[in-house]
Design a protein around this motif. Structure first.
Motif, mmCIF file in Angstrom:
data_model
loop_
_atom_site.group_PDB
_atom_site.id
_atom_site.type_symbol
_atom_site.label_atom_id
_atom_site.label_comp_id
_atom_site.label_asym_id
_atom_site.label_seq_id
_atom_site.Cartn_x
_atom_site.Cartn_y
_atom_site.Cartn_z
ATOM 1 N N THR A 136 -5.620 -11.546 -29.554
ATOM 2 C CA THR A 136 -6.033 -10.734 -30.239
ATOM 3 C C THR A 136 -7.420 -9.936 -29.722
ATOM 4 N N LEU A 137 -8.291 -10.895 -29.051
ATOM 5 C CA LEU A 137 -9.470 -10.271 -28.397
ATOM 6 C C LEU A 137 -9.182 -9.552 -27.109
ATOM 7 N N ASP A 138 -7.859 -9.416 -26.669
ATOM 8 C CA ASP A 138 -7.537 -8.545 -25.586
ATOM 9 C C ASP A 138 -7.347 -6.990 -26.299
ATOM 10 N N GLU A 139 -7.480 -6.166 -25.445
ATOM 11 C CA GLU A 139 -7.571 -4.864 -25.990
ATOM 12 C C GLU A 139 -6.101 -4.452 -26.362
ATOM 13 N N LEU A 140 -5.369 -4.179 -27.575
ATOM 14 C CA LEU A 140 -4.152 -3.956 -27.936
ATOM 15 C C LEU A 140 -3.646 -2.800 -27.298
ATOM 16 N N PRO A 158 -5.417 -2.147 -34.697
ATOM 17 C CA PRO A 158 -6.020 -3.478 -35.488
ATOM 18 C C PRO A 158 -7.487 -4.053 -34.871
ATOM 19 N N VAL A 159 -8.348 -4.162 -35.649
ATOM 20 C CA VAL A 159 -9.773 -4.637 -35.205
ATOM 21 C C VAL A 159 -9.726 -6.075 -35.618
ATOM 22 N N TYR A 160 -10.244 -6.973 -34.568
ATOM 23 C CA TYR A 160 -10.405 -8.385 -34.862
ATOM 24 C C TYR A 160 -11.734 -8.850 -34.779
ATOM 25 N N VAL A 161 -12.896 -7.953 -34.912
ATOM 26 C CA VAL A 161 -14.247 -8.233 -34.915
ATOM 27 C C VAL A 161 -14.881 -7.259 -35.923
ATOM 28 N N HIS A 162 -15.597 -7.905 -37.077
ATOM 29 C CA HIS A 162 -16.026 -7.225 -38.213
ATOM 30 C C HIS A 162 -17.364 -7.944 -38.427
ATOM 31 N N ILE A 260 -17.958 -11.650 -37.503
ATOM 32 C CA ILE A 260 -16.918 -12.598 -37.460
ATOM 33 C C ILE A 260 -15.886 -11.882 -36.538
ATOM 34 N N SER A 261 -15.102 -13.154 -36.043
ATOM 35 C CA SER A 261 -14.101 -12.575 -34.805
ATOM 36 C C SER A 261 -12.966 -13.614 -34.959
ATOM 37 N N PHE A 262 -11.630 -12.898 -34.845
ATOM 38 C CA PHE A 262 -10.523 -13.864 -34.774
ATOM 39 C C PHE A 262 -9.676 -13.680 -33.682
ATOM 40 N N ASP A 263 -9.493 -14.920 -32.933
ATOM 41 C CA ASP A 263 -8.743 -15.216 -31.660
ATOM 42 C C ASP A 263 -7.510 -15.640 -31.756
#
Length: 269
Positions: A136-140, A158-162, A260-263
């Motif tokens: 999810t931290l790679d560009e989709l 979708p965004v995974y850093v907020h 906050i980030s989700f990987d």
């Protein structure tokens, strides 16, 4: 066609080695049903269904330069598919998904001529699921060579850093990402007091009964809870956060300025 990669990411040039993939067959999920018989009652009570690992099979032929080279090439095949070493197998028709496998049983390279042989591999994966190559931290985006059509990606980007206390996290896979079984890394940096991170979609809440400063980093890495690399599991509610398929609504309380980030990867049937 099939691609083979080592666990550390090296992609073998099979054709250059003289090993030519023919086909990859992926078996269905293998459900494991748990039930209970109740005395005096017909049938049984269905308690739970889980999955065994996945089985696959692959076919190859080899072609050596000459008769003297044939045995060396055969030995290279035995070395590569040795039964102890895990590797990734990738169907080129779905090039951005991969299966972590190892050889499941012995096999024989049948010699068809002086320089040509053929063999079939039985493969096993401890997981029933394929995983995305990208995280999810790679560009989709499809032009980044990490993603393909058919992976469940959506146009909403979708965004995974907020940085805001309410946000959404998207899981494009078929399967809930459970950090007890799959890699999931959530990183929180910033000030907090009695921090709570809630997945309103799944009902999961992770809570920390302490204080963090602006330069502190909380890492939820699988089932571990760390602050600046040191375990704080005893100061938490000892829960984990899972990510259901589709959109997940999150809420953060007890924090002021933060990032906050989700990987994680996506998992597929």
């Amino acid at each position: 066609m099939i691609n083979i990669e080592s666990i550390d990411g090296y992609r073998y040039d099979l054709t250059g080695m003289g090993i030519h993939p023919l086909k990859l067959i992926i078996d269905s999920l293998s459900p494991r049903h748990e039930s209970e018989i109740v005395e005096g009652r017909d049938g049984h009570v269905d308690l739970e269904t889980t999955y065994d690992g996945r089985t696959l099979s692959a076919s190859f032929y080899i072609e050596s330069v000459d008769g003297y080279d044939y045995n060396q090439l055969r030995n290279q095949v035995y070395r590569l598919f040795n039964g102890k070493t895990y590797f990734y197998v990738i169907d080129v028709k779905e090039p951005k998904k991969r299966w972590k496998v190892k050889t499941a049983s012995k096999f024989t390279v049948d010699k068809l001529s002086r320089i040509v042989g053929a063999f079939d591999l039985a493969l096993m994966s401890t997981s029933p699921y394929a995983e995305s190559i990208g995280t999810t931290l790679d560009e989709l985006t499809f032009d980044k060579e990490k993603w393909q059509v058919g992976q469940g990606l959506v146009l909403e980007n979708p965004v995974y850093v907020h940085q805001l206390p309410t946000f959404k996290i998207f899981n494009a896979g078929d399967v809930t990402v459970d950090p007890c079984q799959m890699p999931l890394r959530i990183t929180f940096k910033g000030e907090s007091t009695n921090l709570q991170i809630k997945n309103l979609t799944t009902g999961d809440t992770w809570a920390y009964t302490g204080i963090t400063g602006v330069n502190d980093t909380i890492t939820l890495d699988g089932i571990r809870s760390l602050i600046n690399g040191v375990s704080v599991f005893g100061q938490t509610n000892k829960k984990v956060l899972s990510i259901a398929p589709g959109w997940n609504d999150f809420e953060i309380t007890g924090a002021s300025e933060f990032l906050i980030s989700f990987d994680f990867r996506f998992y597929y049937y």
